[in-house]
Structures are given as C-alpha cells and as structure tokens.
Design a protein around this motif. Structure first.
Motif, PDB file in Angstrom:
ATOM      1  N   ALA A  31       4.666  -4.453   8.782  1.00 54.63           N
ATOM      2  CA  ALA A  31       3.915  -5.746   9.263  1.00 54.63           C
ATOM      3  C   ALA A  31       2.445  -6.168   8.513  1.00 54.63           C
ATOM      4  CB  ALA A  31       3.276  -4.998  10.254  1.00 54.63           C
ATOM      5  N   ALA A  32       2.101  -5.082   7.084  1.00 56.50           N
ATOM      6  CA  ALA A  32       1.579  -5.261   5.514  1.00 56.50           C
ATOM      7  C   ALA A  32       1.514  -6.130   4.932  1.00 56.50           C
ATOM      8  CB  ALA A  32       0.589  -3.799   5.760  1.00 56.50           C
ATOM      9  N   GLY A  33       2.859  -6.809   4.845  1.00 57.39           N
ATOM     10  CA  GLY A  33       3.144  -7.794   3.991  1.00 57.39           C
ATOM     11  C   GLY A  33       3.458  -7.198   2.559  1.00 57.39           C
ATOM     12  N   LEU A  34       3.783  -5.866   3.144  1.00 56.55           N
ATOM     13  CA  LEU A  34       4.043  -5.388   1.290  1.00 56.55           C
ATOM     14  C   LEU A  34       5.326  -5.349   1.068  1.00 56.55           C
ATOM     15  CD1 LEU A  34       2.082  -2.508   1.663  1.00 56.55           C
ATOM     16  CD2 LEU A  34       1.387  -4.091   0.796  1.00 56.55           C
ATOM     17  N   PRO A  54       0.227  -3.723  -7.721  1.00 58.86           N
ATOM     18  CA  PRO A  54      -0.723  -4.008  -7.271  1.00 58.86           C
ATOM     19  C   PRO A  54      -0.717  -3.717  -5.490  1.00 58.86           C
ATOM     20  CG  PRO A  54      -0.312  -6.043  -8.795  1.00 58.86           C
ATOM     21  CD  PRO A  54       1.440  -4.922  -8.553  1.00 58.86           C
ATOM     22  N   ASP A  55       0.808  -4.215  -5.013  1.00 59.85           N
ATOM     23  CA  ASP A  55       1.216  -3.460  -3.369  1.00 59.85           C
ATOM     24  C   ASP A  55       0.438  -1.835  -3.381  1.00 59.85           C
ATOM     25  OD1 ASP A  55       1.514  -5.680  -2.814  1.00 59.85           O
ATOM     26  OD2 ASP A  55       3.339  -5.738  -2.822  1.00 59.85           O
ATOM     27  N   PRO A  61      -4.616   3.196   2.831  1.00 59.40           N
ATOM     28  CA  PRO A  61      -4.723   2.936   4.251  1.00 59.40           C
ATOM     29  C   PRO A  61      -3.596   3.157   5.888  1.00 59.40           C
ATOM     30  CG  PRO A  61      -6.043   0.853   3.315  1.00 59.40           C
ATOM     31  CD  PRO A  61      -5.253   1.678   2.237  1.00 59.40           C
ATOM     32  N   LEU A  62      -2.837   2.749   5.029  1.00 62.46           N
ATOM     33  CA  LEU A  62      -1.105   3.082   5.407  1.00 62.46           C
ATOM     34  C   LEU A  62      -1.257   5.105   6.004  1.00 62.46           C
ATOM     35  CD1 LEU A  62       0.938   0.028   5.016  1.00 62.46           C
ATOM     36  CD2 LEU A  62      -0.603   0.214   6.291  1.00 62.46           C
TER      37      LEU A  62
END
Length: 396
Positions: A31-34, A54-55, A61-62
C-alpha cells in the motif's frame, strides 16, 4: 525492473523480517508503494526479501506498526562497492590508473604493416602513409576513415592499382596491388642461333629464321642451327632468328667422395630467454649470464595480450636456443659412391641450364684411395644448345 542494473546502481539489501505480523507488513508495504522482490516465506522461518537502499529507510514506520524488526543478511550494489573501495584507496587508485593507461595505450597505433608490394619499396609506402598522418604512436582518433585514407594513399602511389587500409586493434595493415606493366624489351639486331657445344640435335623448332639442321644430326660448337638470313638474291635479308633447339651433350666428371664426413646435429643443450614486448620493442627479462653457443638455432614464440577483439601492444616473447655440434659419420664405399654421384648430378644439371635432363650416366672408372672413393662418370644430358650470335652487316 527486478534485479536490474538500476537496482545495482542504487544499491539493495537482502532483509530478514523477525517477529511481528509478516502478512500485515507485506500488505502495508504494498500500500505504501515500496518495491520488494525475491520474497520468501515458509511460515516456519523468517520472511526474507530484497529492497533498494532508499526504500529500506522507509520501512521503519511499518515495522513499528507491525511489531517487527529487521536483520540485513546481504548488501549489494555500487554504493557498497564504492564504500569498500574507499577503504582501500591505493588499490582503487591503481585500478583506475590501469584502466586509464589501458585506454590510452589501446588508442595508439603501434604497428603499420605493408603487404602485397613487390616493386614498390616498403619505405616508399610508409613515407606516403606518414604524410597522410599514419605512423606508429599516432592517436587512432586522429586517423582519417579507412576508405578515405586508402584513396589518398593511392593518389600518392602512382604505381599502385589499388590500396586497401585495414585497422585491427592497434595494428594497421596497408595492402598494395601493383599496376601490371608490360616488360620493356630491348631492341634486337639480326642474329643467328648457333650451337653452344658439340651435340646431337634431338629437337628443332624455328619461330623466325631458316633452320639449318635436322633432328639426329651431329653438330659442333659454333655451327649455325637457325640462320638469320631469309630469302634469296635481292630479296635476301637478315632477321632476328628465334626458336628452340635441344640436343644431347656429354659431360665427363671426376668425383672424389670421402668415406668420413662431418654432420651438423643438435647436442641437446638448450637455453631459454624471455622478453617483454611493447609495440615493436623487446626487453630481455630472463636468460642472462650464460656463455654463448658456438653454433645454434633459435626458435621464438610471441604471445600478445588481447582484450576481446582488440590486440594489445603488450606481449611476451619466449626464445629457445638449441646448440649445434658436429659429429663424424662413417660411410660405406657404396654410400660414399652414391653421395658423390648425387653431387655430380646436381653440378651437371646446374651447368647445363634450366630444363635440362640427364638421359644416361656411365661409370667409367672407380677406385678407393686414402679414405676416398674416386669416380669418373660420363653423363648424357639433353639440354638447350642454341646461343645467339649477332650478324654483322657491312655496307655495300
């Protein structure tokens, strides 16, 4: 995109997810686009996946919401490679210097070769090439296009029908096809063809002039074979006689063949020398100090370094020098006789000219004297017997 060179440039890590809810973590990461790939999860062991650097920093936070933590199992990519090299600056500088030196040296022309020339000297071709900017140690990027260079070289070499230029790595080959020129014939005056030796005529073919003898006729040295005078009376004139006359000529030889002879052979002693080759120059690096052989033969093997289709101007030359010595060989009288006859045959054929043929040989006398076999041999040789004799005309 997965595992592509873009990920290598950005850097990526292999991560193990420890504790927490793995299924919830994957849903929230999506959902976060990682971008996660190579995901492996058996239900018993930890969840493993790969993610770009970077990801990776966006995972914190996850992880808190899912009650999980991570452990990095592997680091890959250019950023980590550069970090390792930064800790070995001398090695990195050496690698960079080697790559730069290799690029610079492979950008030079190290050798210019000339092929196919016969009457045009190699120095003339190389001089014309130098005037067009092609010579050893010239930068490759400064050379004209091969077809343009060949065209300009052809203009500087008027005796060449075609010029080709081919560049392979650091070597340039110039191929020359020379113009076909008719042979310059010297002006010929009237002449007779006369016998060069006492002989028996076996064949006569007159292309120009009047034949004066026939096959199976015996002639003496100086007799006219093909006359340069044709016609009769007022129509009589002198011409250049041409033709072929062959005959049987006899040669008597005295041959002395020793029963002992010295033969050159390898002694088994060898020496190796190694050279470092740079361009057309070689620097000896091994094989110093040994006294030279009296006589020897040398065999060399050159190995050049190559990089793909590029032949580099560096290499190694290994020379193997083998010593030659003389041994005394004893011959039986029959072997000495055959060796003497062989030398006599070679001598008589060399004396009688090209196209000659030994028809018969007769051993007149043979005896052994003081370690030598002495032979008297009579050879019967078929050869060309015609030689030119000018016709000197006096004014009326």
């Amino acid at each position: 995109m997965r595992g592509s060179w873009i990920h290598y440039l950005r850097g990526y890590v292999t991560v193990k997810l420890i504790g927490g809810d793995a299924e919830r973590f994957l849903n929230e990461a999506t959902a976060a686009g990682l971008l996660l790939w190579d995901i492996a999860y058996t239900g018993k062991g930890p969840l493993t996946f790969r993610v770009t650097v970077p990801d990776f920093f966006r995972l914190r936070p996850l992880l808190k919401r899912c009650g999980s933590r991570t452990r990095i199992a592997e680091r890959r990519g250019l950023p980590f490679q550069m970090a390792r090299l930064s800790r070995r600056k001398t090695f990195a500088a050496g690698m960079l210097g080697f790559v730069c030196a290799l690029f610079v040296l492979s950008s030079l022309v190290w050798d210019v070769q000339v092929e196919g020339n016969r009457s045009i000297s190699e120095e003339t071709v190389l001089k014309a090439a130098r005037e067009e900017g092609l010579y050893p140690f010239q930068w490759s990027f400064r050379l004209k296009d091969s077809s343009e260079l060949a065209r300009r070289l052809a203009g500087r070499l008027p005796d060449a029908a075609w010029v080709g230029v081919d560049k392979t790595g650091t070597k340039v080959s110039i191929t020359i096809v020379e113009s076909a020129k008719p042979e310059e014939k010297k002006p010929e005056g009237p002449r007779d063809l006369v016998a060069s030796a006492d002989a028996v005529v076996t064949k006569i073919v007159a292309e120009n002039g009047r034949p004066k003898v026939k096959a199976n006729q015996r002639v003496r040295k100086g007799d006219v074979l093909i006359s340069g005078f044709i016609g009769e009376g007022e129509r009589r004139k002198a011409v250049v006689s041409k033709g072929e006359v062959r005959g049987i000529v006899w040669y008597e030889y005295k041959v002395v063949s020793p029963l002992k002879r010295q033969v050159q052979t390898l002694t088994g002693e060898t020496r190796d020398r190694t050279y470092l080759v740079i361009g057309n120059r070689a620097l000896q690096i091994t094989g110093y100090g040994a006294p030279p052989f009296g006589k020897s033969v040398i065999h060399g093997e050159l190995k050049r370094l190559s990089l793909g289709n590029w032949t580099l101007p560096f290499g190694k030359l290994v020379e193997k020098e083998k010593e030659l010595g003389l041994i005394e060989e004893k011959l039986t009288p029959a072997e000495a006789k055959e060796a003497g006859l062989k030398r006599a045959r070679e001598a008589v054929l060399a004396r009688s000219g090209s196209g000659s043929e030994i028809k018969a040989e007769k051993l007149l006398h043979e005896h052994t004297d003081n370690g030598k076999v002495v032979l008297n041999v009579l050879f019967e040789v078929e050869q060309s017997i015609a030689t030119e004799r000018p016709i000197i005309q006096t004014p009326n």
